[in-house]
Design an enzyme around this catalytic site. Structure first.
Site, PDB file in Angstrom:
ATOM      1  N   LYS A  13       0.452  -1.035  -0.203  1.00 20.01           N
ATOM      2  CA  LYS A  13      -0.253   0.113  -0.275  1.00 20.01           C
ATOM      3  C   LYS A  13       1.256   1.187  -0.012  1.00 20.01           C
ATOM      4  O   LYS A  13       1.967   0.678   0.609  1.00 20.01           O
ATOM      5  CB  LYS A  13      -0.769  -0.033   1.185  1.00 20.01           C
ATOM      6  CG  LYS A  13      -2.311  -0.842   0.963  1.00 20.01           C
ATOM      7  CD  LYS A  13      -3.236  -0.862   1.901  1.00 20.01           C
ATOM      8  CE  LYS A  13      -4.588  -1.339   2.150  1.00 20.01           C
ATOM      9  NZ  LYS A  13      -5.776  -1.138   2.060  1.00 20.01           N
TER      10      LYS A  13
ATOM     11  N   ARG B 295      -4.848  -9.516   4.574  1.00 22.49           N
ATOM     12  CA  ARG B 295      -5.370  -9.662   3.626  1.00 22.49           C
ATOM     13  C   ARG B 295      -3.350  -9.122   2.067  1.00 22.49           C
ATOM     14  O   ARG B 295      -3.603  -8.262   2.127  1.00 22.49           O
ATOM     15  CB  ARG B 295      -6.200  -9.066   3.056  1.00 22.49           C
ATOM     16  CG  ARG B 295      -6.663  -8.304   1.665  1.00 22.49           C
ATOM     17  CD  ARG B 295      -7.969  -7.799   1.566  1.00 22.49           C
ATOM     18  NE  ARG B 295      -8.250  -7.502  -0.193  1.00 22.49           N
ATOM     19  CZ  ARG B 295      -7.755  -6.427  -0.867  1.00 22.49           C
ATOM     20  NH1 ARG B 295      -7.567  -5.704  -0.463  1.00 22.49           N
ATOM     21  NH2 ARG B 295      -9.122  -6.952  -1.714  1.00 22.49           N
TER      22      ARG B 295
END
Length: 296
Positions: free
Chosen positions: A231, A265
Site C-alpha cells: 500500500k 490480506r
C-alpha cells in the site's frame, strides 16, 4: 462475551472452520478488475483469475478474496457489472476448492446476496457499512462479515487532508459501532471481524500509527484483519513504487501479526505465509516444522 460483545475465547468461525486466537490466516487478493493498483488487470480474465487462485492455494492461502471494483478512482462499475465480474468466479472457486474460505470484497448488499447464493463464506465490506443492508445479508446467510473503518467517506474516495484528534480512537470507536450494528441484525458474534483499513481515509502517518497501536483494536476482542500489502503508506515510508514494496509489506505484516492481527490480506501469498509462520514460532504458538539442529 467481552464488553464489546466478542466471544471471550476469541473464536472466529469461517464456514465450519474454527480459527483460534493464535492462528494467522492468509487472505489472497484476486481482482477481477482491469485497473487494480498493483496487478494492473493481470487477473481480469476468468482463466487468469482461476490460475491466480490455484497458485494462491498452493502457496498456503486460507482465504481467497474476490473483488470486482478497484478501490480507488476509476471508471464507474454498476451493481450488475460487479455481479458479472464476481459471482461466476465465486461459484467456480467454491466448486473446485471446497476447503478454501471464499471472500467477496464488496460494499453492495445486492452483490453480497448473489455472492452468498454462489457459495461465498465471508463478506469483506471494505467501505465501512456504506450499505447497511449488507450486514443483514451476512446474518441471513450466516456468513462472516468484515467491519471496516473508513471514517464515513464514500466508496472509491481517496483521503484529502483528513484529520483526527486520535486516529486509533476513531478506528476503535467506528469498528465497535459497526460490529454492534452487525450483532443487532443477527450476525453470529463468532463471524464478526474488524479492519482498521490502512490507507483508507488515512494519511501515511495515520496508517503507521494504526500499525504501531494495533493492540488497542485487538483489545476489543474481535478478530482483526489487516490489508497492508504494497500500500501507499509502505511506499511513501520507503519512497518506493508498488513493485518494490514487498520487504516493507513483510515488516508491517510481522508487526501487525505480533500485535494480534489474525487475518492478512495480501498479494504475495508464499512470502507472507512464511513470515507469519516464523512469527508464530517465535511467539511460541507453533513448533518448527523441522527441529534437528544440535539434537543429532
Amino acid at each position: 462475551m467481552s464488553a464489546a460483545g466478542a466471544p471471550d475465547d476469541g473464536t472466529l468461525l469461517l464456514r465450519q472452520r474454527v480459527v483460534g486466537r493464535s492462528d494467522r490466516l492468509v487472505m489472497a487478493i484476486v481482482n477481477r478488475t482491469p485497473d487494480s493498483f498493483y496487478d494492473r488487470g493481470s487477473t481480469w480474465a476468468l482463466d487468469r483469475a482461476l490460475e491466480r487462485v490455484t497458485q494462491a492455494v498452493a502457496a498456503g492461502a486460507d482465504i481467497v478474496d474476490i473483488g470486482g471494483v478497484k478501490a480507488g478512482h476509476g471508471p464507474p462499475v454498476d451493481e450488475a457489472e460487479e455481479i458479472e465480474r464476481v459471482v461466476p468466479l465465486v461459484r467456480l472457486v467454491r466448486q473446485r476448492w471446497p476447503e478454501v474460505i471464499v471472500s467477496v470484497d464488496t460494499w453492495r448488499a445486492g452483490v453480497a446476496r448473489r455472492a452468498c447464493e454462489a457459495g461465498a463464506d465471508l463478506l469483506n465490506d471494505a467501505w465501512g457499512g456504506t450499505d447497511p443492508q449488507l450486514a443483514r445479508v451476512a446474518a441471513e446467510f450466516d456468513v462472516a462479515l468484515v467491519c471496516t473503518h473508513t471514517a464515513g467517506i464514500a466508496p472509491r474516495t481517496n483521503p484529502h487532508r483528513i484529520e483526527y484528534d486520535d486516529v486509533v480512537a476513531d478506528v476503535v470507536r467506528d469498528c465497535s459501532r459497526l460490529a454492534q450494528r452487525a450483532l443487532d441484525v443477527g450476525v453470529d458474534p463468532r463471524r464478526i471481524i474488524v479492519d482498521p483499513a490502512h490507507d483508507f481515509a488515512k494519511t501515511t502517518a495515520h496508517s503507521l500509527e494504526v500499525t504501531r497501536r494495533l493492540g488497542e483494536l485487538v483489545a476489543l476482542g474481535w478478530p482483526v484483519l489487516v490489508s497492508v500489502s504494497r500500500k501507499d503508506f509502505v511506499g511513501e515510508t520507503l519512497d518506493l513504487p508498488t513493485d518494490e514494496r514487498l520487504p516493507g509489506t513483510l515488516a508491517a505484516t510481522v508487526v501487525a501479526a505480533w500485535l494480534g492481527a489474525r487475518i492478512h490480506r495480501v498479494h504475495d501469498v508464499a512470502a507472507v505465509r512464511q513470515a507469519l509462520d516464523m512469527t508464530r514460532a517465535i511467539a511460541g504458538d507453533a513448533p518448527p516444522l523441522v527441529a534437528v539442529r544440535g539434537l543429532r
